[in-house]
Design a protein around this motif. Structure first.
Motif, PDB file in Angstrom:
ATOM      1  N   LEU A 198       0.830  -1.195   0.000  1.00 41.30           N
ATOM      2  CA  LEU A 198       0.000   0.000   0.000  1.00 41.30           C
ATOM      3  C   LEU A 198       0.863   1.243   0.000  1.00 41.30           C
ATOM      4  CD1 LEU A 198      -3.071  -0.280   2.324  1.00 41.30           C
ATOM      5  CD2 LEU A 198      -2.949  -0.005  -0.109  1.00 41.30           C
ATOM      6  N   LYS A 199       1.911   1.190   0.797  1.00 44.44           N
ATOM      7  CA  LYS A 199       2.795   2.349   0.882  1.00 44.44           C
ATOM      8  C   LYS A 199       3.421   2.616  -0.483  1.00 44.44           C
ATOM      9  CE  LYS A 199       4.229   2.200   5.552  1.00 44.44           C
ATOM     10  NZ  LYS A 199       5.128   1.379   6.346  1.00 44.44           N
ATOM     11  N   GLU A 200       3.842   1.534  -1.119  1.00 47.28           N
ATOM     12  CA  GLU A 200       4.469   1.717  -2.426  1.00 47.28           C
ATOM     13  C   GLU A 200       3.487   2.309  -3.421  1.00 47.28           C
ATOM     14  OE1 GLU A 200       7.147  -1.287  -4.352  1.00 47.28           O
ATOM     15  OE2 GLU A 200       7.142  -2.021  -2.292  1.00 47.28           O
ATOM     16  N   ILE A 201       2.267   1.796  -3.353  1.00 49.23           N
ATOM     17  CA  ILE A 201       1.246   2.329  -4.254  1.00 49.23           C
ATOM     18  C   ILE A 201       1.044   3.803  -3.961  1.00 49.23           C
ATOM     19  CG2 ILE A 201      -1.198   2.265  -4.808  1.00 49.23           C
ATOM     20  CD1 ILE A 201      -1.128  -0.713  -4.428  1.00 49.23           C
ATOM     21  N   ALA A 202       0.996   4.130  -2.677  1.00 54.45           N
ATOM     22  CA  ALA A 202       0.774   5.522  -2.299  1.00 54.45           C
ATOM     23  C   ALA A 202       1.908   6.398  -2.820  1.00 54.45           C
ATOM     24  CB  ALA A 202       0.673   5.627  -0.789  1.00 54.45           C
ATOM     25  N   LYS A 203       3.119   5.833  -2.750  1.00 53.27           N
ATOM     26  CA  LYS A 203       4.270   6.605  -3.228  1.00 53.27           C
ATOM     27  C   LYS A 203       4.134   6.878  -4.726  1.00 53.27           C
ATOM     28  CE  LYS A 203       8.313   5.084  -1.433  1.00 53.27           C
ATOM     29  NZ  LYS A 203       9.452   4.177  -1.645  1.00 53.27           N
ATOM     30  N   LYS A 204       3.766   5.829  -5.424  1.00 59.73           N
ATOM     31  CA  LYS A 204       3.623   5.973  -6.868  1.00 59.73           C
ATOM     32  C   LYS A 204       2.517   6.970  -7.194  1.00 59.73           C
ATOM     33  CE  LYS A 204       5.344   1.513  -8.261  1.00 59.73           C
ATOM     34  NZ  LYS A 204       6.621   1.905  -8.811  1.00 59.73           N
ATOM     35  N   VAL A 205       1.436   6.857  -6.437  1.00 62.27           N
ATOM     36  CA  VAL A 205       0.328   7.784  -6.673  1.00 62.27           C
ATOM     37  C   VAL A 205       0.799   9.204  -6.450  1.00 62.27           C
ATOM     38  CG1 VAL A 205      -1.846   8.559  -5.705  1.00 62.27           C
ATOM     39  CG2 VAL A 205      -1.497   6.160  -6.138  1.00 62.27           C
ATOM     40  N   ILE A 230      16.572 -15.649  -9.426  1.00 64.45           N
ATOM     41  CA  ILE A 230      15.617 -15.472 -10.523  1.00 64.45           C
ATOM     42  C   ILE A 230      14.237 -15.189  -9.965  1.00 64.45           C
ATOM     43  CG2 ILE A 230      14.431 -16.708 -12.350  1.00 64.45           C
ATOM     44  CD1 ILE A 230      17.039 -18.154 -12.878  1.00 64.45           C
ATOM     45  N   ASN A 231      13.914 -15.940  -8.929  1.00 62.12           N
ATOM     46  CA  ASN A 231      12.598 -15.773  -8.325  1.00 62.12           C
ATOM     47  C   ASN A 231      12.429 -14.350  -7.818  1.00 62.12           C
ATOM     48  OD1 ASN A 231      10.213 -17.037  -7.846  1.00 62.12           O
ATOM     49  ND2 ASN A 231      10.715 -17.404  -5.702  1.00 62.12           N
ATOM     50  N   ASN A 232      13.452 -13.874  -7.146  1.00 65.20           N
ATOM     51  CA  ASN A 232      13.415 -12.499  -6.660  1.00 65.20           C
ATOM     52  C   ASN A 232      13.162 -11.538  -7.803  1.00 65.20           C
ATOM     53  OD1 ASN A 232      13.672 -12.560  -3.966  1.00 65.20           O
ATOM     54  ND2 ASN A 232      15.894 -12.351  -3.926  1.00 65.20           N
ATOM     55  N   PHE A 233      13.895 -11.765  -8.843  1.00 63.51           N
ATOM     56  CA  PHE A 233      13.772 -10.871  -9.994  1.00 63.51           C
ATOM     57  C   PHE A 233      12.358 -10.906 -10.561  1.00 63.51           C
ATOM     58  CE2 PHE A 233      13.986 -10.203 -14.584  1.00 63.51           C
ATOM     59  CZ  PHE A 233      14.525  -8.934 -14.613  1.00 63.51           C
ATOM     60  N   VAL A 234      11.846 -12.117 -10.746  1.00 64.18           N
ATOM     61  CA  VAL A 234      10.529 -12.250 -11.373  1.00 64.18           C
ATOM     62  C   VAL A 234       9.463 -11.622 -10.495  1.00 64.18           C
ATOM     63  CG1 VAL A 234       8.791 -13.909 -12.068  1.00 64.18           C
ATOM     64  CG2 VAL A 234      11.147 -14.279 -12.686  1.00 64.18           C
ATOM     65  N   VAL A 235       9.556 -11.923  -9.201  1.00 64.32           N
ATOM     66  CA  VAL A 235       8.551 -11.376  -8.289  1.00 64.32           C
ATOM     67  C   VAL A 235       8.608  -9.859  -8.309  1.00 64.32           C
ATOM     68  CG1 VAL A 235       8.012 -11.117  -5.853  1.00 64.32           C
ATOM     69  CG2 VAL A 235       8.398 -13.367  -6.800  1.00 64.32           C
ATOM     70  N   PHE A 236       9.810  -9.358  -8.257  1.00 67.94           N
ATOM     71  CA  PHE A 236       9.985  -7.913  -8.230  1.00 67.94           C
ATOM     72  C   PHE A 236       9.454  -7.289  -9.508  1.00 67.94           C
ATOM     73  CE2 PHE A 236      12.228  -3.987  -7.547  1.00 67.94           C
ATOM     74  CZ  PHE A 236      12.198  -3.894  -6.181  1.00 67.94           C
ATOM     75  N   TYR A 237       9.775  -7.935 -10.598  1.00 64.52           N
ATOM     76  CA  TYR A 237       9.367  -7.419 -11.905  1.00 64.52           C
ATOM     77  C   TYR A 237       7.852  -7.372 -12.027  1.00 64.52           C
ATOM     78  CZ  TYR A 237       9.449  -7.036 -17.001  1.00 64.52           C
ATOM     79  OH  TYR A 237       9.282  -6.622 -18.294  1.00 64.52           O
ATOM     80  N   ASN A 238       7.229  -8.494 -11.650  1.00 61.95           N
ATOM     81  CA  ASN A 238       5.773  -8.554 -11.775  1.00 61.95           C
ATOM     82  C   ASN A 238       5.106  -7.577 -10.826  1.00 61.95           C
ATOM     83  OD1 ASN A 238       5.751 -10.443 -13.761  1.00 61.95           O
ATOM     84  ND2 ASN A 238       5.639 -12.167 -12.347  1.00 61.95           N
ATOM     85  N   LYS A 239       5.672  -7.493  -9.623  1.00 63.96           N
ATOM     86  CA  LYS A 239       5.080  -6.622  -8.627  1.00 63.96           C
ATOM     87  C   LYS A 239       5.147  -5.177  -9.102  1.00 63.96           C
ATOM     88  CE  LYS A 239       5.736  -5.703  -3.842  1.00 63.96           C
ATOM     89  NZ  LYS A 239       6.653  -5.951  -2.747  1.00 63.96           N
ATOM     90  N   GLN A 240       6.286  -4.851  -9.674  1.00 59.18           N
ATOM     91  CA  GLN A 240       6.462  -3.495 -10.168  1.00 59.18           C
ATOM     92  C   GLN A 240       5.351  -3.138 -11.146  1.00 59.18           C
ATOM     93  OE1 GLN A 240       8.924  -2.654  -8.446  1.00 59.18           O
ATOM     94  NE2 GLN A 240       9.122  -0.522  -9.040  1.00 59.18           N
ATOM     95  N   LYS A 241       5.110  -4.076 -12.036  1.00 53.74           N
ATOM     96  CA  LYS A 241       4.105  -3.839 -13.054  1.00 53.74           C
ATOM     97  C   LYS A 241       2.731  -3.676 -12.409  1.00 53.74           C
ATOM     98  CE  LYS A 241       3.720  -6.830 -16.631  1.00 53.74           C
ATOM     99  NZ  LYS A 241       4.194  -7.792 -17.609  1.00 53.74           N
ATOM    100  N   GLU A 242       2.461  -4.579 -11.475  1.00 51.13           N
ATOM    101  CA  GLU A 242       1.146  -4.550 -10.837  1.00 51.13           C
ATOM    102  C   GLU A 242       0.951  -3.273 -10.044  1.00 51.13           C
ATOM    103  OE1 GLU A 242       0.823  -9.251 -10.434  1.00 51.13           O
ATOM    104  OE2 GLU A 242       0.887  -8.117  -8.580  1.00 51.13           O
ATOM    105  N   LEU A 243       1.989  -2.913  -9.318  1.00 51.28           N
ATOM    106  CA  LEU A 243       1.845  -1.726  -8.485  1.00 51.28           C
ATOM    107  C   LEU A 243       1.661  -0.489  -9.350  1.00 51.28           C
ATOM    108  CD1 LEU A 243       4.347  -2.278  -5.581  1.00 51.28           C
ATOM    109  CD2 LEU A 243       1.910  -2.648  -5.653  1.00 51.28           C
ATOM    110  N   GLU A 244       2.324  -0.492 -10.490  1.00 49.69           N
ATOM    111  CA  GLU A 244       2.159   0.654 -11.375  1.00 49.69           C
ATOM    112  C   GLU A 244       0.716   0.748 -11.848  1.00 49.69           C
ATOM    113  OE1 GLU A 244       5.283   0.864 -14.525  1.00 49.69           O
ATOM    114  OE2 GLU A 244       6.416   1.324 -12.704  1.00 49.69           O
ATOM    115  N   THR A 245       0.194  -0.413 -12.244  1.00 46.01           N
ATOM    116  CA  THR A 245      -1.203  -0.416 -12.687  1.00 46.01           C
ATOM    117  C   THR A 245      -2.117   0.001 -11.550  1.00 46.01           C
ATOM    118  OG1 THR A 245      -0.516  -2.351 -13.892  1.00 46.01           O
ATOM    119  CG2 THR A 245      -2.816  -1.763 -14.032  1.00 46.01           C
TER     120      THR A 245
END
Lengths: 681, 439
Positions: B132-139, B401-416
């Protein structure tokens, strides 16, 4: 979750209710929807869009239709498979010929002393090209939209596979006497390389290849990342190794671009050994380069793989659905259910339902024939016209298109009624069978139904339950394909209907099957009511209540009616109903909907494989219901606007007395059934 | 603990010392002594004041039925079912499917301390809160972009304008052009750096040494001046200078620029014979390697690269593991190979440190073929070593790799999600404006 998202889209106002966290879940669903489900749909639709030209003679039609879509869709049963296999064989043959042509032992020399094609292989090539050309031309002629056909990626590949041959012929023939033969030869060589493209023609016959192509197109971001990582690594390590090895005597690392090759071969761990570092510093850089290469290549690949598997799953699911529909339509086109394949017992019973629906539809169409616009004729016109009224997919299709337009509430209901009818058929069909066992005089159709009934050891009502419940299976399917890791709570899976007082207060002592019967019987009454009061409000149908419920409704459930999920019967009823919702919402949105997770286990504990198969079959049938609705997904998303009023109106009517109709309905069912058997006999 | 009576879901009237509560349609009978274990909670308060005036009661619950002695709450019954556990088991677990943020609100309503939440669910909660905090930051970032600047002084406005121009490529067309130009200049300078080392393209200077082609040098200078200008403009327009100078991306920028100027000053010193020319040239050579840093400038333009650095930062432990496995493997197998190859007269393995190289190349399956075993035993050892190498690399790489993938996907999701949130805010403000205009 994604259904919620769509709901949110539909009712912009409701967005405010969701907290930021739920917003993330929505984002997940949104990404999935936009990235996979919709594109997969579109891709499949573009592939499955069978070309039917009006001006091509009837004689060619079977050939064309089988050529047009090797996945089925032909007037020849089995013909499409043969054609597809022939096509594949030609592709393989021509590729083999292409590679054999380059063997020096098989090559001829022409008058200029250059190596040229082996004459036998040239013949093979000509035959293959002739086949490809014919295929392409027939497809082109039979396509309804020429420009769309021309633009299709698979068709572009086909064209590219054919064209080089003709260009080569043209160039060599026109330049035979001209002196600049050398230049022509060079051009011809380039075109020969393009012949390799024909191996891509296999994509038409392989779902896997199509998925691969689609995945690569969709994940260009990740591919770009991979290339970027590699490029950066190559640049860094090649310059490092260059500076490390520069002062070595007769080193092969002469410049940074020269060491690019080394860096590439090392990072991909190929390691030819034509260049390798010799100094200590260079070796350290080399070691780091190996490890970094392994890491950097491994990182973005799982994302691409994930994309691939996601898409592949979705495509498989939808393809299966389409196949089911094909089988169904083919059987219908053959005219009789009796002559059907013996293996396909379960499919047959499905069709029985459909035929019954057909009968009622026939009646109903007299009433609403302006609603059910006839389907564009395809295949053999006569049979098709029958079909368009018979199969629920076809009838649903136009009404869905009408959804997109405003002020189309009656059409909504006619579509629903079809669905109800379908349900009712599923129900009533199994019921009279019990009676007919004793009565003896049976139509063949009912006999066929018998076969199916005798296999399961369960009581027939449970089959009926399965029939009505299997819609939830479709939602399971889509749910799985689009599972958000956020678990659905009971409130999400609650059917909104249970918020309506009349529903919730259903007598808990009722058996689930009775509940079903109730459902089905209500379904029967509606068209009759509709018939009697021709222009009356169709919202008398109780089911219309849960057709696209507004979010408001479901939210209310989540706060007030939460307890319902725990108590057996009520939640049973909701599970019986929620599929309807899910069917419609998936039809409109192409997304997974209600979570089936906390449906009571009774629904999923069928031990008979037959029932399971049956469920499976119908699930697919359901799926193709929405596959069949040819409206574009975007259009479907757009339809959100006019639902609020509809739903509210329906809610107002939802408290109609329900219980009194049961007897009346049972009476209605019997004549219908009788009629059905007569017509079949 | 099990001796404590369970709440009764019955409809009869409650006896003395019991209260009946109706939460969102779910009726629960609760025993007073159980509730009094948490006297500050809402239910306990309700129990203790149930005989008093109705005002207090109505402040505690939504409605009260005096005849049935039933208290009504318009709350989520699912969450309540979890919360009631605290009276019996002294800990709370969030049921799967309930939004933890929601749940915390419910807990606040029932006046139950957050500390009773069990560890396992706390992790879940904190994870969601972080998101939530990250989303808030992005917002916030998005909103800042959208915000019309209302700075007081002219210089501030100017600074803000420059900042947006340099840092936010999406804000205007000019900013986008600048971003593309800087991206291209990075590429060009990298290419020039590589091409400059090709011997055919080099020219001999007065002393017979190969130096870079003058055209390439001119391009290099142009790129460098562009980088410098960019860096200085950024620095000038940044609201917080120290923060700017210390941030990772800007350190890289600085590293990319500084070698050029050091080389310039050194050559100047060399020509004015303040330093020895040979020394100067050595230093210049060493500094040329520093030019590689400019490739990292690309990271500013690629979110994927930033994700990579994040993921690597987060999986430092696994990287260490990878290196350790590799190190152990290299030592073991190079020693083994050395001893096994001793028997061969023309062995390529002359010492253990020399066979390190062979071990690395074998274990990473690169296999140049410059050193290879010749005895049978040595060949067996090589086979084992490359198998072990594959495993040693594959095992620790997976979490990375897992870290990377999770981070990558999360980034995308949080942006959306952030975009969604912004849409929502616009919607809300629009609705409010409409409401105002109506009234």
């Amino acid at each position: 979750m994604s259904e919620r998202y769509l709901d949110v889209n539909r009712h912009q106002i409701s967005k405010g209710i969701l907290s930021g966290l739920c917003v993330r879940c929505l984002a997940q669903a949104r990404i999935k929807l936009q990235a996979w489900i919709l594109p997969c749909d579109e891709a499949l639709h573009s592939v499955a869009m069978e070309p039917e030209g009006e001006f091509v003679s009837v004689l060619f039609r079977p050939v064309i239709s089988s050529l047009a879509d090797p996945n089925g869709h032909s007037a020849w049963p089995g013909g499409e498979n043969i054609l597809a296999i022939i096509s594949i064989l030609f592709i393989v043959l021509s590729t083999i010929a292409l590679s054999l042509n380059t063997l020096p032992e098989l090559q001829d020399t022409d008058e200029f002393g250059h190596a040229s094609d082996n004459p036998q292989l040239a013949h093979v090539e000509a035959v293959c090209i002739a086949w490809f050309t014919m295929e392409y031309l027939l497809r082109f002629l039979s396509s309804p939209s020429k420009w769309k056909f021309f633009k299709g990626p698979l068709n572009i590949i086909d064209l590219l596979a054919i064209l080089p041959y003709y260009v080569t012929i043209f160039l060599t023939e026109s330049n035979k006497s001209v002196l600049q033969f050398q230049n022509v030869r060079r051009v011809v060589q380039i075109f020969r390389i393009m012949r390799i493209l024909r191996i891509l023609k296999l994509a038409r016959h392989s779902t896997g290849l199509q998925s691969l192509g689609f995945t690569l197109r969709r994940s260009y971001n990740e591919l770009g990342l991979l290339i970027l990582f590699l490029a950066m690594g190559i640049m860094i390590f090649s310059s490092l190794v260059f500076f490390a090895e520069k002062d070595e005597e007769d080193t092969k690392f002469k410049s940074i671009p020269a060491s690019f090759w080394w860096a590439t071969i090392t990072m991909t761990t190929v390691g030819y050994g034509d260049i390798y570092p010799k100094t200590l510093l260079g070796k350290i850089v080399g070691g780091l380069c190996c490890i970094a290469g392994v890491l950097v290549i491994a990182l973005p690949i799982p994302i691409i793989v994930n994309n691939f598997s996601e898409f592949y799953k979705e495509q498989k699911r939808q393809e299966k659905a389409i196949k089911r529909r094909e089988a169904l339509e083919r059987a219908k086109r053959n005219g009789s259910i009796v002559s059907m394949n013996q293996k396909d017992v379960f499919g047959r019973s499905m069709e029985l339902m459909d035929v019954m629906v057909e009968n009622i539809d026939g009646k109903k169409e007299k009433v609403h024939d302006n609603h059910v616009s006839p389907c564009p004729s395809k295949g053999i016109p006569k049979l098709k016209s029958q079909m368009s009224s018979s199969s629920p997919t076809k009838t649903l299709e136009p009404s869905y298109q009408e959804h997109a337009m405003p002020s189309s509430s009656p059409q909504h209901l006619s579509a629903q009624k079809l669905e109800e009818m379908y349900n009712k058929m599923a129900k009533t069909q199994s019921q009279p069978d019990l009676n007919s066992k004793e009565k003896g005089p049976l139509s063949k159709a009912v006999k066929a139904e018998f076969e199916m009934e005798s296999i399961p050891t369960k009581a027939i009502p449970s089959t009926a339950e399965a029939i009505t419940d299997m819609r939830s299976m479709s939602s399971i399917d889509s749910f799985i394909s689009c599972a958000t890791d956020f678990p659905e709570s009971s409130r999400f899976s609650q059917s909104p209907i249970s918020s309506i007082p009349g529903r919730v207060s259903t007598n808990p002592s009722l058996e689930p099957t009775l509940e079903n019967e109730h459902e089905g019987s209500q379904g029967t009454t509606t068209p009759l009511i509709g018939e009697s009061t021709k222009h009356g409000p169709y919202s008398g149908s109780p089911k219309s209540v849960h057709f696209k419920n507004p979010l408001k409704c479901s939210l209310k459930v989540s706060f007030r009616g939460g307890e319902d999920s725990g108590t057996g019967v009520l939640s049973d009823s909701s599970s019986v109903q929620s599929p309807e919702v899910s069917v419609y919402t998936t039809a409109s949105s192409r997304t997974p909907t209600k979570s089936p997770e906390n449906l009571p286990p009774s629904i999923f504990t069928f031990h008979d494989s037959s029932i399971n198969k049956f469920i499976d079959a119908d699930t697919d049938e359901e799926e193709h219901l929405h596959d069949g609705s040819g409206t574009k997904p975007t259009q479907r998303l757009l339809e959100k606007a006019n639902h609020t009023e509809d739903a509210q109106r329906r809610r107002g009517n939802s408290t109609l007395p329900l219980d009194g109709q049961e007897n009346h309905v049972a009476q209605e069912v019997q004549p219908l059934q009788g009629e059905q058997s007569h017509s079949n006999a | 603990m099990w001796t404590i009576p369970k709440p009764r879901y019955r409809t009869d009237l409650c006896a003395e010392g019991q209260i009946a509560v109706n939460i969102g349609g779910v009726r629960v009978m609760l025993f007073g002594d159980v509730l009094n274990r948490y006297p500050e909670s809402r239910l306990a308060e309700l129990l203790n004041c149930s005989t008093q005036n109705s005002e207090v009661i109505s402040s505690l619950c939504d409605d009260f039925d005096p005849s049935r002695k039933e208290f009504y709450f318009d709350r989520d019954p699912d969450a309540f079912k979890c919360i009631i556990d605290v009276y019996y088991f002294d800990e709370i677990h969030i049921k799967r499917g309930i939004c933890p943020i929601c749940f915390i609100k419910e807990m606040e309503f029932w006046k139950i301390d957050q500390s009773v939440l069990d560890e396992c669910c706390k992790g879940y909660l904190s994870e969601k809160e972080e998101e939530l905090k990250e989303i808030a930051k992005k917002v916030k970032i998005i909103q800042e972009d959208l915000e019309v600047d209302r700075c007081i002084t002219r210089t501030q406005r100017c600074q803000r304008f420059m900042w947006k121009l340099m840092e936010k490529p999406g804000s205007s067309l000019l900013a986008r052009i600048i971003a593309i130009a800087s991206f291209l200049s990075v590429l060009v300078s990298a290419v020039v750096m590589c091409v400059g080392t090709i011997p055919e393209l080099q020219v001999t200077d007065a002393e017979g040494k190969l130096v870079e082609h003058p055209i390439l040098e001119a391009i290099e200078t142009a790129c460098m001046s562009w980088f410098t200008a960019e860096y200085l403009l950024r620095l000038a327009s940044s609201p917080n200078k120290l923060h700017f100078a210390l941030s990772f991306m800007n350190v890289i920028d600085f590293m990319a620029i500084i070698p050029f100027y050091v080389v310039l000053s050194l050559t100047y010193l060399g020509t004015t014979s303040m330093m020895e020319l040979a020394n100067v040239q050595q230093a210049v050579q060493a500094l040329r390697i520093m030019r590689i840093a400019r490739i990292f400038k690309l990271a500013r333009h690629s979110s994927g690269l930033q994700t990579l650095t994040h993921a690597l930062k987060r999986s430092l432990k696994e990287l260490g593991l990878l290196l350790m496995y590799m190190g152990v493997g290299i030592f073991v197998f190079s020693a083994l190979a050395y001893t096994m190859e001793q028997s061969h007269p023309e062995t390529l393995f002359r010492s253990i440190p020399q066979s390190f190289w062979w071990a690395i190349i074998t274990m990473t399956t690169v296999g140049y073929g410059d050193i290879y075993p010749k005895t049978t035993l040595g060949k067996c050892n090589a086979a084992v070593s490359f198998l072990c190498g594959v495993i040693a690399i594959a095992l620790p790489i997976h979490p990375i790799i897992n870290n990377f993938v999770v981070f990558y996907n999360k980034q995308k999701e949080l942006e959306t999600a952030a975009k969604h949130e912004v849409e929502l805010m616009e919607l809300k403000s629009g609705r409010e404006a409409r409401r105002k205009s109506r009234t």
